[in-house]
Structure formats: structure tokens, C-alpha cells
Design a protein around this motif. Structure first.
Motif, PDB file in Angstrom:
ATOM      1  N   THR A 132       1.108   2.561   5.558  1.00 51.21           N
ATOM      2  CA  THR A 132       1.990   2.708   6.721  1.00 51.21           C
ATOM      3  C   THR A 132       2.851   1.460   6.843  1.00 51.21           C
ATOM      4  O   THR A 132       2.486   0.384   6.354  1.00 51.21           O
ATOM      5  CB  THR A 132       1.198   2.917   8.024  1.00 51.21           C
ATOM      6  N   GLY A 155      -2.047   8.267   2.159  1.00 52.30           N
ATOM      7  CA  GLY A 155      -3.252   7.461   2.291  1.00 52.30           C
ATOM      8  C   GLY A 155      -3.158   6.516   3.474  1.00 52.30           C
ATOM      9  O   GLY A 155      -2.735   6.896   4.574  1.00 52.30           O
ATOM     10  N   ASP A 156      -3.545   5.263   3.241  1.00 53.21           N
ATOM     11  CA  ASP A 156      -3.513   4.256   4.306  1.00 53.21           C
ATOM     12  C   ASP A 156      -2.184   3.515   4.369  1.00 53.21           C
ATOM     13  O   ASP A 156      -2.036   2.582   5.166  1.00 53.21           O
ATOM     14  CB  ASP A 156      -4.642   3.237   4.095  1.00 53.21           C
ATOM     15  N   GLU A 196      -2.262  12.898   3.424  1.00 55.59           N
ATOM     16  CA  GLU A 196      -3.244  12.638   2.366  1.00 55.59           C
ATOM     17  C   GLU A 196      -2.593  11.937   1.182  1.00 55.59           C
ATOM     18  O   GLU A 196      -3.188  11.036   0.574  1.00 55.59           O
ATOM     19  CB  GLU A 196      -3.871  13.955   1.921  1.00 55.59           C
ATOM     20  N   ASP A 198       0.817  -1.224   0.000  1.00 52.22           N
ATOM     21  CA  ASP A 198       0.000   0.000   0.000  1.00 52.22           C
ATOM     22  C   ASP A 198       0.847   1.270   0.000  1.00 52.22           C
ATOM     23  O   ASP A 198       0.372   2.337   0.414  1.00 52.22           O
ATOM     24  CB  ASP A 198      -0.947   0.030   1.207  1.00 52.22           C
ATOM     25  N   ARG A 243       2.182   4.316  -1.689  1.00 48.45           N
ATOM     26  CA  ARG A 243       1.813   5.113  -2.853  1.00 48.45           C
ATOM     27  C   ARG A 243       3.014   5.859  -3.424  1.00 48.45           C
ATOM     28  O   ARG A 243       3.958   6.192  -2.701  1.00 48.45           O
ATOM     29  CB  ARG A 243       0.743   6.138  -2.477  1.00 48.45           C
ATOM     30  N   PRO A 290       3.787   6.667   8.119  1.00 51.03           N
ATOM     31  CA  PRO A 290       3.338   6.813   6.726  1.00 51.03           C
ATOM     32  C   PRO A 290       4.502   6.589   5.762  1.00 51.03           C
ATOM     33  O   PRO A 290       5.642   6.963   6.055  1.00 51.03           O
ATOM     34  CB  PRO A 290       2.834   8.257   6.666  1.00 51.03           C
TER      35      PRO A 290
END
Length: 564
Positions: free
Chosen positions: A148, A145-146, A142, A17, A19, A228
Motif C-alpha cells: 500500500t 498483498g500488503d 489479493e 512492497d 507487487r 493498494p
């Protein structure tokens, strides 16, 4: 500047995940940066110069205008906080305003008004800068996002603050000692000046201690919970500072921010511990030497990379931690050696954002510097190739070096005249004047009469004790850094400094003698065919400079005897 395909991270090293921090998302983050008038990114040299100017002005006001030493020194420390440590301004601004208000009755109203205006205006600018950090953090979260992940090598010792902590203690002790000995000065003005310096050193020491605590606290907080993550590109500039780019900025055209990074080689430390545990008796005595050798080789490698004066390759990386002005981050990037695993680096300093215009100016300057270096190297190579083969080549001090020596002597004479004009000098002042004269006696001969001789065996560099021989294979680099020409070889170096005006040189198309010398020696170092073909004689290598140093020291001693 060559930008090839970025060095890629192994897919297994990229967290799930995670980004890409694309240019579009990064633009929103850059838009949240405050304006330049908030002192967002001030050069360290400028911050030091402005702080020194504030200290001199405060000391002058304290000795001649009756300003309290605490307020005078506090103003200089406050200027440093505004430019380099804005988190402390919230404590410094009210304290300064209170000091000015208490002493307002004994000061001209103009001094109080100007001082209060400067404090309030800078406080406002810092408030805007600190408030913008929240917006930067929100934009970074932002963009992530999710995504981490736990910081890699979270078990590694926290090294943040290890340098500033002892430095702060030492400076704080110096400040206390200066205050304790303030009454030993002869005049009231000197005593007030000493108290200004005592409070200033105390403020610097406390600043270093608080900075060490803040950096360590943020570094520890980054390890506690999953952070993050963002996929970015990174590159080390010619000075070793890491530039962070958007993930789709393959040409590395606009850095988003810069950060100083340091790596932690946990495997090496564990291997050393294993070796110490396994080796016993006489075998254990070899481990320190081996470790020292490995450390020396690593230091040489790092110095070679810095002296190379060429930016590193663009590398794919994962950024752990939401970046904002002053943040702590961890970078997991592809190693420049494809056979090595990904490199984990911790921030050794705060994140320093770059506005879009500042980022493009930075890249333009790097390109111009690289083009200038290539031009100098090309000219040096052409001059060596076109020149008839010479058995020996020599370079010596020129008029710029003589100007540098004159400036050094003038500075020493002015400092001595300003601080040691009393009829009867105290013993400590006499000792300080003697040390100042000995320093000048050791440095002036080198500036006036340095010589570098090149022959087929290497270089001969003059010094106080005589010429030193440096084989060609031992030479690491020859670079001009700012005002300094530095020759570095295995386990040692040599340097000399002279005035330089970069703007005037660019405007007139001039080449500084140090640039020409560094380019020619670098060409000879890289291509043995360009080196001299003969052996230099003893007179060609230069004489020891210590006789001139002894003469200057004796002259200075005679001056002190007559003066005393």
C-alpha cells in the motif's frame, strides 16, 4: 504497431512492497468478470442509440397509448442506467414496476407484462454485474498483498465531477422549463409528448448530478488512506484512452481494462500563483497572456497526439487503488519524454474491464486499423510519386457528399412536415422553422460544393465567405473520423461529413474518398517534395458559397410565407 522495450519508471518512484500484477494473477481477476449479457461493457454510441429508441417508443406510447409520461420517460432513463450507471438501477427498477402496477388497469396486459419482464430481467443482469464487483475487488487486493502507499499528489484539487455537475444543473433546468411550458402546445398529444421530454430531461439531469457525486466521492475516498498498489504496464490507444496490461505482458497483447485519465500539473499552477504574487503593476498584465499561450500550446499538443491516430508507447506504471468494474484509480507512469519526471494521472471515468476475448479483439482491430492506415499512406505516396508533377492539385465534393446533402434536406423536410403542419403556426414554431431553414441553407452549400486546392504555398479551403488559405506549416492533421473528414490547422479547423459503410468497404476492398484525400494530404504535409510546384489562380481556389446560401434561405423564407 511497434512494441519496443517499455519505458521504465525510476526505481525511486515505485513504492515499497509493490507487487507485479502478472498475467497469472490478472487471470484470476479476469475470471471474476461477469458475462457479456450483464451489459459489462457497452459502447457509448450503442447506449445512446438504445436510450433514444426507448425514449421514442415511450413518447409514442404516451401520446397514442395513454401511458403516463412519467413512466414513459422513466423507462428511457432506466435503460440508460442499466447500460451506463448500474448503481442507480436499484432505485429505478422498483419505481418503474410500481408505476406499471398502478397503471396496469388502463393498459393492455401485454404492454404491462412485457414492460415488467424487461425491468425484472435487466435488474437481474445488473445485480449479477454488481455482485461480481466484490469478487474483482477481492482478487485485486489479493494480488496487491500488503503493498500500500499514499496516492501521489493527494493535495491536488479533486476535479472529478467538475464537468458533470454543471451539465446536470443545466439539463435539470431545461427539464423544469420544458414541464412549465408543456401546456403551451396546441394539442393534447403534443402536451403529453412535452411532459415525456420534461421528465426525461429531469432524469438525465439527476443522472449527471448523481454520477458527479459518485465519482467525486470515490476519488476523495482514494486519497484518505494508503491505497493498494500494483505494478503494471500502460499504453494510450489511438483515441487517447489508457489501456492497462499485466506487468509481464511486454508485447501488450491483452489489455485488462481501459480507463480515461487526466493529469494535474501542480507545479505549473504553483508557478502561476508565484508569478501573480511577484509581478506588480504593469508586469502583472503579461501573466494571463503567457498562461493562455501555455494552455493553448498544451491543448495543441494533446490534439496532435489524438490526431496522430497511432497508439503511444508501452510504459511502466504503478496503479494506485484496487481495480474493478466502475472503480476510481490513480496511475503513476513513465513519461513519454525521458527527461520528464513520472506522470501522475487521475481517472476521469470509471474502470471498464475487458474480458480476455474482448481484449484480444481490441488489439486485433487496432492492428488491422494501423495496417490499413499504412496501406493508405503507402498508396497515396506512390500515387503522388508516380504522378507527373502538377502545379496545382484540387479535390471537390463528389456523389457521396451530394447524398449527404440530400439526406440533410430530407431530414429537414420531414422534421418540418411532422412538427409544423398546423394551419396557423405559433410564433415560437415559426421561429424554430426559420432557424432550421437557416441552418440548412448554411450547411447544404458546403456539402454540395466544397473544394480543397493545394499549391506550393499551402491549401485553399472553400467556405461561405470564400476560400481560406492555410500554409503548409500551419496544418496539424488531416484525418477521417467515422463519417467526418476533418482538416485541422493552427487555431482553427474545417470538416465535412458523408455516408460511410466500413464493413462493405472492407468486404469489397474499397477506399472511401475521404480516406484517400486524407492520406494524400498527409503525405504532402510530411514530405515537401510531394507538394504541388505552382501557384493556384483565383478561379482554381473556388468561389464564395454565400450566394447559394442566400438563395436557399430566400427559397425557405418564401415557403414559410406561402405556408403561413
Amino acid at each position: 504497431m511497434s512494441y519496443d522495450e517499455p519505458l521504465r519508471l525510476p526505481a525511486a518512484a515505485i513504492p515499497d512492497d509493490c507487487r507485479d500484477w502478472t498475467a497469472g494473477r490478472a487471470a484470476n481477476w479476469s475470471a471474476a468478470l461477469p458475462s457479456r449479457w450483464t451489459f459489462l461493457r457497452v459502447r457509448r454510441s450503442i447506449a445512446g442509440a438504445v436510450t433514444t429508441l426507448a425514449l421514442c417508443a415511450g413518447a409514442w406510447a404516451a401520446m397514442l397509448g395513454g401511458l403516463w409520461p412519467f413512466v414513459a420517460a422513466g423507462f428511457a432513463v432506466y435503460v440508460l442506467w442499466v447500460l451506463a450507471r448500474p448503481e442507480l438501477v436499484w432505485a429505478g427498477a422498483p419505481a418503474l414496476l410500481l408505476g406499471l402496477a398502478v397503471q396496469a388497469s388502463s393498459l393492455p396486459w401485454a404492454v404491462t407484462a412485457v414492460g415488467a419482464f424487461v425491468v425484472v430481467a435487466s435488474w437481474t443482469a445488473v445485480a449479477v454485474r454488481l455482485r461480481a464487483r466484490g469478487t474483482q475487488l477481492a482478487q485485486a487486493l489479493e494480488a496487491a498483498g500488503d503493498g500500500t502507499a499514499q496516492v501521489p499528489a493527494a493535495h491536488a484539487p479533486v476535479r472529478r465531477g467538475r464537468f458533470l455537475l454543471p451539465l446536470g444543473v443545466v439539463v435539470l433546468v431545461l427539464g423544469v422549463l420544458t414541464g412549465v411550458t408543456a401546456n403551451l402546445w396546441g394539442t393534447v398529444d403534443d402536451q403529453r409528448g412535452s411532459w415525456v421530454m420534461a421528465f426525461y430531461l429531469t432524469g438525465l439531469g439527476l443522472t449527471a448530478l448523481v454520477s458527479a457525486w459518485l465519482g467525486r466521492h470515490r476519488a476523495v475516498a482514494l486519497r484518505r488512506t494508503p491505497a493498494p498498489v500494483l505494478r503494471v504496464l500502460v499504453r494510450d490507444d489511438a483515441q487517447g484512452t489508457t489501456e492497462v496490461y499485466a506487468a509481464d505482458d511486454l508485447a501488450a497483447m491483452r489489455p485488462l481494462f481501459t480507463v480515461e485519465l487526466t493529469s494535474y500539473d501542480g507545479e505549473s499552477d504553483e508557478d502561476d500563483e508565484d508569478d501573480e504574487g511577484e509581478d506588480g503593476g504593469e508586469g502583472g498584465t503579461d501573466s494571463p497572456d503567457a498562461g493562455a499561450g501555455t494552455g493553448a500550446e498544451e491543448l495543441e499538443r494533446l490534439l496532435d497526439a489524438v490526431d496522430d491516430d497511432v497508439p503511444g508507447p508501452v510504459r511502466e506504471a504503478v496503479l494506485f487503488g484496487a481495480p474493478f468494474d466502475g472503480a476510481e484509480v490513480v496511475v503513476l507512469s513513465a513519461d513519454e519524454d525521458p527527461d520528464q519526471p513520472p506522470l501522475t494521472e487521475w481517472s476521469a471515468g470509471p474502470v471498464r474491464p475487458l474480458s480476455p476475448s474482448a481484449g484480444m479483439r481490441r488489439i486485433a482491430k487496432e492492428k488491422a486499423r494501423e495496417e490499413r492506415n499504412r496501406q493508405l499512406e503507402r498508396q497515396a505516396r506512390e500515387s503522388v510519386v508516380d504522378r507527373a508533377p502538377a502545379p496545382v492539385r484540387r479535390w471537390r465534393a463528389g456523389w457521396l457528399d451530394w447524398v449527404a446533402a440530400a439526406l440533410l434536406v430530407q431530414w429537414g423536410v420531414w422534421l418540418t412536415w411532422a412538427g409544423f403542419t398546423e394551419a396557423e403556426l405559433p410564433s415560437w414554431k415559426l421561429g424554430l422553422a426559420t432557424a432550421l431553414g437557416l441552418y440548412g441553407a448554411a450547411r447544404v452549400p458546403v456539402k454540395l460544393a466544397w473544394r480543397i486546392t493545394a499549391d506550393r504555398s499551402g491549401l485553399w479551403v472553400t467556405g461561405l465567405r470564400g476560400p481560406r488559405h492555410v500554409p503548409w506549416d500551419d496544418i496539424r492533421s488531416v484525418r477521417r473520423r467515422s463519417f467526418e473528414l476533418k482538416l485541422r490547422w493552427r487555431d482553427d479547423d474545417w470538416s465535412v461529413a458523408a455516408p460511410r459503410w466500413a464493413w462493405f468497404e472492407r468486404r469489397r476492398g474499397l477506399v472511401h474518398p475521404y480516406d484517400a484525400l486524407a492520406a494524400e494530404l498527409s503525405a504532402m504535409r510530411e514530405d515537401p517534395a510531394l507538394r504541388p510546384t505552382g501557384e493556384s489562380t483565383t478561379p482554381e481556389r473556388g468561389r464564395p458559397l454565400w450566394p447559394l446560401a442566400v438563395v436557399l434561405a430566400l427559397v425557405w423564407a418564401a415557403v414559410l410565407v406561402v405556408w403561413g
